[in-house]
Design a protein around this motif. Sequence first.
Motif, PDB file in Angstrom:
ATOM      1  N   ARG A   8      12.820  39.046  71.163  1.00  0.00           N
ATOM      2  CA  ARG A   8      12.580  40.317  70.472  1.00  0.00           C
ATOM      3  C   ARG A   8      13.855  40.777  69.761  1.00  0.00           C
ATOM      4  NH1 ARG A   8      10.637  43.267  74.422  1.00  0.00           N
ATOM      5  NH2 ARG A   8       8.454  42.994  73.863  1.00  0.00           N
ATOM      6  N   GLU A   9      14.987  40.695  70.442  1.00  0.00           N
ATOM      7  CA  GLU A   9      16.259  41.099  69.834  1.00  0.00           C
ATOM      8  C   GLU A   9      16.642  40.171  68.681  1.00  0.00           C
ATOM      9  OE1 GLU A   9      17.810  43.989  70.351  1.00  0.00           O
ATOM     10  OE2 GLU A   9      16.055  44.350  71.623  1.00  0.00           O
ATOM     11  N   ASP A  10      16.329  38.893  68.821  1.00  0.00           N
ATOM     12  CA  ASP A  10      16.587  37.925  67.750  1.00  0.00           C
ATOM     13  C   ASP A  10      15.765  38.271  66.502  1.00  0.00           C
ATOM     14  OD1 ASP A  10      17.678  35.534  66.595  1.00  0.00           O
ATOM     15  OD2 ASP A  10      15.797  34.505  67.058  1.00  0.00           O
ATOM     16  N   ILE A  11      14.497  38.606  66.701  1.00  0.00           N
ATOM     17  CA  ILE A  11      13.631  38.983  65.577  1.00  0.00           C
ATOM     18  C   ILE A  11      14.161  40.245  64.905  1.00  0.00           C
ATOM     19  CG2 ILE A  11      11.340  39.886  64.975  1.00  0.00           C
ATOM     20  CD1 ILE A  11      10.214  37.902  67.109  1.00  0.00           C
ATOM     21  N   LYS A  12      14.539  41.228  65.712  1.00  0.00           N
ATOM     22  CA  LYS A  12      15.086  42.469  65.156  1.00  0.00           C
ATOM     23  C   LYS A  12      16.352  42.197  64.343  1.00  0.00           C
ATOM     24  CE  LYS A  12      13.262  45.952  68.297  1.00  0.00           C
ATOM     25  NZ  LYS A  12      13.622  47.009  69.258  1.00  0.00           N
ATOM     26  N   ALA A  13      17.188  41.302  64.835  1.00  0.00           N
ATOM     27  CA  ALA A  13      18.415  40.955  64.102  1.00  0.00           C
ATOM     28  C   ALA A  13      18.071  40.263  62.786  1.00  0.00           C
ATOM     29  CB  ALA A  13      19.306  40.065  64.960  1.00  0.00           C
ATOM     30  N   GLN A  14      17.088  39.370  62.803  1.00  0.00           N
ATOM     31  CA  GLN A  14      16.711  38.628  61.602  1.00  0.00           C
ATOM     32  C   GLN A  14      16.157  39.531  60.508  1.00  0.00           C
ATOM     33  OE1 GLN A  14      14.200  35.238  62.376  1.00  0.00           O
ATOM     34  NE2 GLN A  14      15.454  34.586  64.092  1.00  0.00           N
ATOM     35  N   ILE A  15      15.433  40.568  60.897  1.00  0.00           N
ATOM     36  CA  ILE A  15      14.862  41.460  59.882  1.00  0.00           C
ATOM     37  C   ILE A  15      15.762  42.672  59.625  1.00  0.00           C
ATOM     38  CG2 ILE A  15      12.494  40.736  60.356  1.00  0.00           C
ATOM     39  CD1 ILE A  15      12.101  43.465  61.765  1.00  0.00           C
ATOM     40  N   GLU A  16      16.932  42.683  60.277  1.00  0.00           N
ATOM     41  CA  GLU A  16      17.894  43.787  60.145  1.00  0.00           C
ATOM     42  C   GLU A  16      17.243  45.121  60.496  1.00  0.00           C
ATOM     43  OE1 GLU A  16      19.557  43.263  56.218  1.00  0.00           O
ATOM     44  OE2 GLU A  16      20.875  41.691  56.953  1.00  0.00           O
ATOM     45  N   TYR A  17      16.611  45.124  61.652  1.00  0.00           N
ATOM     46  CA  TYR A  17      15.846  46.265  62.149  1.00  0.00           C
ATOM     47  C   TYR A  17      16.649  47.569  62.080  1.00  0.00           C
ATOM     48  CZ  TYR A  17      13.101  49.087  65.452  1.00  0.00           C
ATOM     49  OH  TYR A  17      12.354  50.074  66.035  1.00  0.00           O
TER      50      TYR A  17
END
Length: 91
Positions: A8-17
């Motif tokens: 989840r944190e990786d996805i947030k980092a990838q989309i620049e949450y």
Amino acid sequence: MKEIFEKREDIKAQIEYDLIADFSNREQLNEFVEIMLEVALSRSPTMKIGRDAEYPTAFVLLDAVKDLADMLGVELFKPLLNKGGGILCVP
């Protein structure tokens, strides 16, 4: 469980949450993150959507990313003409 939190944190980092989330879109953005998380953790080649519809997992992820880009007003691909007159798509 740790794998889920890390992904989840990786996805947030990838989309620049942290850069795109604000009061008006945070709930919808969280829904997109959860969809992407579910797809990313899926080991199945297809995902069932609704009662009877089954789609390739990669298609579901691509559709979620497209919807996220539409929500943010971002173009995923800009068409360009190459020297031969054909159309190229670049991120």
